[in-house]
Design an enzyme around this catalytic site. Structure first.
Site, PDB file in Angstrom:
ATOM      1  N   SER A 234     -91.634  86.203 -33.533  1.00  0.00           N
ATOM      2  CA  SER A 234     -92.177  86.863 -34.707  1.00  0.00           C
ATOM      3  C   SER A 234     -92.433  85.483 -35.381  1.00  0.00           C
ATOM      4  O   SER A 234     -93.085  84.573 -34.904  1.00  0.00           O
ATOM      5  CB  SER A 234     -91.275  87.929 -35.241  1.00  0.00           C
ATOM      6  OG  SER A 234     -91.797  88.393 -36.250  1.00  0.00           O
ATOM      7  N   ASP A 328     -98.788  95.157 -30.047  1.00  0.00           N
ATOM      8  CA  ASP A 328     -98.060  94.642 -31.208  1.00  0.00           C
ATOM      9  C   ASP A 328     -98.902  95.052 -32.337  1.00  0.00           C
ATOM     10  O   ASP A 328     -99.859  94.962 -32.570  1.00  0.00           O
ATOM     11  CB  ASP A 328     -97.929  92.859 -30.994  1.00  0.00           C
ATOM     12  CG  ASP A 328     -97.336  92.421 -32.227  1.00  0.00           C
ATOM     13  OD1 ASP A 328     -96.879  93.187 -32.917  1.00  0.00           O
ATOM     14  OD2 ASP A 328     -97.025  91.329 -32.392  1.00  0.00           O
ATOM     15  N   HIS A 362     -93.939  94.605 -30.411  1.00  0.00           N
ATOM     16  CA  HIS A 362     -93.524  93.030 -31.232  1.00  0.00           C
ATOM     17  C   HIS A 362     -92.230  92.798 -30.643  1.00  0.00           C
ATOM     18  O   HIS A 362     -92.140  91.421 -30.625  1.00  0.00           O
ATOM     19  CB  HIS A 362     -93.494  93.420 -32.549  1.00  0.00           C
ATOM     20  CG  HIS A 362     -93.432  91.998 -33.510  1.00  0.00           C
ATOM     21  ND1 HIS A 362     -94.680  91.235 -33.273  1.00  0.00           N
ATOM     22  CD2 HIS A 362     -92.660  91.770 -34.137  1.00  0.00           C
ATOM     23  CE1 HIS A 362     -94.216  90.137 -34.279  1.00  0.00           C
ATOM     24  NE2 HIS A 362     -92.868  90.419 -34.700  1.00  0.00           N
TER      25      HIS A 362
END
Length: 420
Positions: A234, A328, A362
């Protein structure tokens, strides 16, 4: 008497187990339920329905789930599907050394629809999932400005060193570093915001801090001095890519679902100032349950006004692996990875790789980690949608973890002297 077994009963959190029930009524729909409580007392649970065979057996390696949280043959499906009774709460192991997660398994010889069953199970079992292997050492780090936790495998080394970075949750997360050490790496879980006296936000990022962290790790007597690896997810993936682009000590980099430019904040490194691409918060989309989709919030680095913010990936000394989920919903991670790889190739850098996982979201975490499609993060005001599909995502976690370990193991030099 109905019997339920799990093997092994004690294992690392990224290792699969075998679950079997027998002495069941034949050709009977049964329910197998899993549950655990985290360190905060939050309850997580999952359940699946199975039909016993002609011998009254159910083996999760062969018996398909007919329904519940998933369908089909998925031996670790009950672990993948664990979800919180508290809305938007993500399962995170905090005390990796002091205790395992204790996962309870229960068998009901009927279709159990209640989240909390009103009757007792016909059989039960308990297994312990550790995030650290025997002999791994945990060392609290506060060296100059650098703050985090160093995990060292048993033995004298030298071990390949890895800096481990997370994103939206900030603070200090150790569960991945402890598993890395369990697989032979000296792993530094590095805090860089929302921790102790570190910044409360990521409005500005001083790359000197991360350079100090790499030097601390590289100079440890049990760590190979030939260069270190960086693993980031991330926002941490963005930091990892910045480190690879500007710090010659970085020998290998894995970026999981991140951006490829300074995004939302400025990156500083001595006289270098890389202005962040402003977030476009007006593009947030809210759902009926109050969670938000920020997929379009991060600006396009290829736009003329944003190109100066792109990270010069072509300067990286070692290989870079982008691991991305094509579902994602936090970042357009696949697009970002593609434009970064194209930039690298344009400048003659050939060792930038992309592994895209269909149906994955994600949070690509170590194998057997529960699927988290939406959750709250301390640094974000509303619950965030992370995306993905349960089965596809969790299969991707198995593959991506293997690729991560392979890239780091094969590309971080292992030398006692500083030969980098």
């Amino acid at each position: 008497m109905v019997l339920l077994t799990v093997s092994p009963e004690v294992a690392l959190a990224d290792e699969p187990v075998k679950i079997r029930a027998w002495e069941l009524p034949t050709q009977q729909i049964i329910t197998i339920r899993a549950w655990l409580k985290d360190e905060k007392g939050k309850l997580f649970y999952s359940r699946a329905f199975y039909r016993s065979d002609d011998e009254g057996k159910v083996d999760l390696e062969h018996t398909p789930a007919t329904g519940g949280d998933f369908c089909g043959v998925h031996p670790m499906g009950l672990f993948w599907a664990l979800k919180s009774m508290t809305p938007f709460f993500k399962l995170i192991k905090r005390d990796v050394m002091g205790s395992p997660f204790e996962i309870h398994l229960e068998v009901y010889c009927h279709l159990e629809m209640n989240v909390i069953p009103e009757c007792s199970p016909e059989a039960s079992a308990c297994l312990r999932r550790w995030y650290v292997a025997p002999g791994v050492q945990r060392v609290q780090v506060k060296e100059g400005r650098v703050q985090g936790t160093l995990f060292l495998p048993p033995g004298e080394g030298p071990f390949q060193g890895v800096v481990d970075l997370f994103g939206p949750y900030g603070a200090l997360q150790e569960f991945r570093s402890s598993l890395l050490a369990s697989h032979g790496f000296a792993a530094l879980a590095l805090a860089y915001f929302v921790y102790e006296d570190l910044p409360k936000t990521t409005n500005s990022l001083d790359l000197k801090y991360f350079e100090e962290a790499t030097e601390f790790l590289r100079n440890h007597p049990k760590v190979s001095r030939g260069g270190i690896g960086v693993l980031g997810a991330s926002k941490g993936a963005e930091v990892a890519l910045a480190m690879a682009s500007y710090l010659p000590q970085v020998a290998a980099t894995v970026c999981i679902n991140g951006t490829v430019a300074a995004s939302g904040y400025t990156i500083n490194y001595g006289d270098l100032v890389l202005s962040g691409i402003p977030y476009e918060a007006e593009k947030v989309l809210f759902t009926h349950n109050g969670s938000c989709n920020a997929f379009h919030v991060v600006g396009d680095p290829t736009k003329t006004e944003n190109q100066a913010s792109m990270l010069p990936v072509e300067k990286a000394k070692g290989p870079i692996l982008y691991l991305v989920g094509d579902k994602d919903e936090s970042y357009d991670s696949l697009y970002f990875a593609k434009i970064s790889a194209a930039r690298a190739e344009k400048h003659g850098k050939k060792d930038v790789y992309i592994e895209s996982f269909p149906g994955a979201g994600h949070f690509l975490e170590p194998p057997c980690s529960p699927f988290c499609p939406v959750s709250r993060a301390p640094s974000i005001a509303v619950p965030m949608i992370w995306g993905g599909e349960l089965i596809a995502h969790c299969r991707a976690q198995e593959l991506s973890w293997t690729k991560t370990l392979d890239l780091l193991r094969n590309n971080i030099p292992c030398a006692r002297d500083n030969t980098f």
